[in-house]
Design a protein around this motif. Structure first.
Motif, PDB file in Angstrom:
ATOM      1  N   VAL A   1      32.716  40.259  31.039  1.00  0.00           N
ATOM      2  CA  VAL A   1      32.790  41.280  32.164  1.00  0.00           C
ATOM      3  C   VAL A   1      34.270  42.027  31.544  1.00  0.00           C
ATOM      4  O   VAL A   1      35.020  41.423  31.388  1.00  0.00           O
ATOM      5  N   VAL A   2      34.038  43.214  31.696  1.00  0.00           N
ATOM      6  CA  VAL A   2      35.016  44.144  31.043  1.00  0.00           C
ATOM      7  C   VAL A   2      35.745  45.029  32.020  1.00  0.00           C
ATOM      8  O   VAL A   2      34.843  45.773  32.651  1.00  0.00           O
ATOM      9  N   ASP A   3      36.977  45.138  32.265  1.00  0.00           N
ATOM     10  CA  ASP A   3      37.480  46.572  33.054  1.00  0.00           C
ATOM     11  C   ASP A   3      38.074  47.351  32.105  1.00  0.00           C
ATOM     12  O   ASP A   3      38.535  46.762  30.769  1.00  0.00           O
ATOM     13  N   GLN A   4      38.339  48.445  32.384  1.00  0.00           N
ATOM     14  CA  GLN A   4      38.868  49.667  31.249  1.00  0.00           C
ATOM     15  C   GLN A   4      40.191  50.206  31.641  1.00  0.00           C
ATOM     16  O   GLN A   4      40.111  50.512  33.044  1.00  0.00           O
ATOM     17  N   ALA A   5      40.976  50.471  30.765  1.00  0.00           N
ATOM     18  CA  ALA A   5      42.077  51.533  31.170  1.00  0.00           C
ATOM     19  C   ALA A   5      42.403  52.292  30.030  1.00  0.00           C
ATOM     20  O   ALA A   5      42.168  51.822  28.971  1.00  0.00           O
ATOM     21  N   PHE A   6      42.804  53.716  30.388  1.00  0.00           N
ATOM     22  CA  PHE A   6      43.120  54.659  29.274  1.00  0.00           C
ATOM     23  C   PHE A   6      44.474  55.076  29.012  1.00  0.00           C
ATOM     24  O   PHE A   6      44.673  55.820  28.312  1.00  0.00           O
ATOM     25  N   ASP A   7      45.386  54.393  29.623  1.00  0.00           N
ATOM     26  CA  ASP A   7      46.692  54.647  29.480  1.00  0.00           C
ATOM     27  C   ASP A   7      47.625  53.430  29.968  1.00  0.00           C
ATOM     28  O   ASP A   7      46.924  52.578  30.394  1.00  0.00           O
ATOM     29  N   GLY A   8      48.750  53.602  29.394  1.00  0.00           N
ATOM     30  CA  GLY A   8      49.541  52.247  29.446  1.00  0.00           C
ATOM     31  C   GLY A   8      50.052  51.932  31.000  1.00  0.00           C
ATOM     32  O   GLY A   8      49.812  50.743  31.286  1.00  0.00           O
ATOM     33  N   GLU A   9      50.306  52.843  31.770  1.00  0.00           N
ATOM     34  CA  GLU A   9      50.328  52.568  33.187  1.00  0.00           C
ATOM     35  C   GLU A   9      49.232  51.975  33.720  1.00  0.00           C
ATOM     36  O   GLU A   9      49.526  50.948  34.722  1.00  0.00           O
ATOM     37  N   GLU A  10      48.094  52.289  33.608  1.00  0.00           N
ATOM     38  CA  GLU A  10      46.957  51.913  34.205  1.00  0.00           C
ATOM     39  C   GLU A  10      46.604  50.420  33.827  1.00  0.00           C
ATOM     40  O   GLU A  10      46.257  49.371  34.452  1.00  0.00           O
ATOM     41  N   GLY A  11      46.906  50.398  32.580  1.00  0.00           N
ATOM     42  CA  GLY A  11      46.539  48.887  31.913  1.00  0.00           C
ATOM     43  C   GLY A  11      47.528  48.225  32.296  1.00  0.00           C
ATOM     44  O   GLY A  11      47.045  46.700  32.630  1.00  0.00           O
ATOM     45  N   HIS A  12      49.079  48.647  32.460  1.00  0.00           N
ATOM     46  CA  HIS A  12      49.876  47.502  32.879  1.00  0.00           C
ATOM     47  C   HIS A  12      49.538  47.294  34.397  1.00  0.00           C
ATOM     48  O   HIS A  12      49.744  45.763  34.821  1.00  0.00           O
ATOM     49  N   TYR A  13      49.261  48.000  35.225  1.00  0.00           N
ATOM     50  CA  TYR A  13      48.931  47.844  36.722  1.00  0.00           C
ATOM     51  C   TYR A  13      47.926  46.744  36.626  1.00  0.00           C
ATOM     52  O   TYR A  13      47.682  45.825  37.509  1.00  0.00           O
ATOM     53  N   LEU A  14      46.613  46.936  36.047  1.00  0.00           N
ATOM     54  CA  LEU A  14      45.465  45.941  35.964  1.00  0.00           C
ATOM     55  C   LEU A  14      45.778  44.593  35.528  1.00  0.00           C
ATOM     56  O   LEU A  14      45.492  43.660  35.948  1.00  0.00           O
ATOM     57  N   GLY A  15      46.664  44.643  34.493  1.00  0.00           N
ATOM     58  CA  GLY A  15      47.014  43.206  33.702  1.00  0.00           C
ATOM     59  C   GLY A  15      47.802  42.465  34.609  1.00  0.00           C
ATOM     60  O   GLY A  15      48.147  41.387  34.513  1.00  0.00           O
ATOM     61  N   ASP A  16      48.473  43.466  35.463  1.00  0.00           N
ATOM     62  CA  ASP A  16      49.679  42.641  36.177  1.00  0.00           C
ATOM     63  C   ASP A  16      49.202  42.115  37.535  1.00  0.00           C
ATOM     64  O   ASP A  16      49.729  40.981  38.057  1.00  0.00           O
ATOM     65  N   GLY A  17      48.107  42.749  37.986  1.00  0.00           N
ATOM     66  CA  GLY A  17      47.511  42.411  39.363  1.00  0.00           C
ATOM     67  C   GLY A  17      46.128  41.728  39.337  1.00  0.00           C
ATOM     68  O   GLY A  17      45.639  41.092  40.253  1.00  0.00           O
TER      69      GLY A  17
END
Length: 228
Positions: A26-42
């Motif tokens: 199962v894969v979630d995508q992020a295309f910038d650091g802020e979005e990636g940090h938000y997803l990885g943090d939550g």
């Protein structure tokens, strides 16, 4: 298993995502650091693929923030060929492995499999529980040598339980790792998938631990608190 891909190159992000999905993740995508940090943090991920050269917030900063917050998921960083300093910075920030661009997606897939196995305490690509063998490399499973015909959800459930063999896993945890962030999650469906899986591998391998969740372990090791 649920993976987060943080990569600003749209084509590369899509290529990695498609390859991972084809392998059963199962894969979630992020295309910038802020979005990636938000997803990885939550969100709870089994592994993360993180590019170093991201807009908004660079990959090293993202990784440092995750580790400072106690996020321990395995992280594979993507670096440019001529930037050895990125590798050092990434490893020092808490990365578990790295791949240098350009790369073959099969290499990334192999490294992700290895990171997830090691994080769960498994040394090889094959995980065994009684008569059940899970081939993480080939994304397939057998019972007494006979190939299992599983739906994608059944395979994800079996894979997660076998990677965490001997541990009690709650319905909520299974839902979080079996579906992506946009999926309409319902923990009641887990009971249905467990029932289907039991019919295919045997009732005595997956315990229902009252009030807690499920545990997969070899026959004969069922605890007194479990019920069939």
């Amino acid at each position: 298993m649920r993976i987060l891909v943080v990569e600003d190159d749209v084509n590369l992000n899509r290529q990695l995502t498609d390859t991972l999905k084809e392998a059963g993740y199962v894969v979630d995508q992020a295309f910038d650091g802020e979005e990636g940090h938000y997803l990885g943090d939550g969100e709870p991920y089994d592994a993360v693929i993180l590019d170093i050269g991201l807009p908004e917030m660079d990959g090293v900063t993202v990784l440092e923030k995750w580790r400072s917050a106690g996020k321990a998921m395995p992280v594979l960083i993507l670096t440019a060929r001529d930037r050895w300093s990125d590798k050092v910075a990434g490893i020092d920030a808490g990365a578990d492995d790295y791949v240098t661009k350009p790369f073959h997606v099969e290499e990334v897939l192999a490294r992700i499999r290895a990171l997830i196995r090691r994080a769960a305490g498994h040394a090889t690509s094959e995980i065994v529980c009684g008569p059940v063998r899970l081939d993480t490399k080939g994304s397939k499973a057998t019972v007494d040598g006979v190939a299992l015909k599983l739906t994608s959800h059944e395979f994800r459930l079996l894979s997660y339980l076998m990677h965490h063999m001997g541990q009690v896993v709650s319905r909520t945890e299974l839902v979080e790792h079996m579906y992506d962030q946009d999926f309409d999650r319902d923990s009641n469906t887990i009971e249905v998938f467990v029932g289907r899986l039991r019919k295919k591998i045997g009732n005595d391998l997956i315990e229902t631990v009252r009030g807690l969740g499920y545990r997969m372990q070899p026959p004969g090791m069922a605890s007194k608190e479990a019920k069939s």
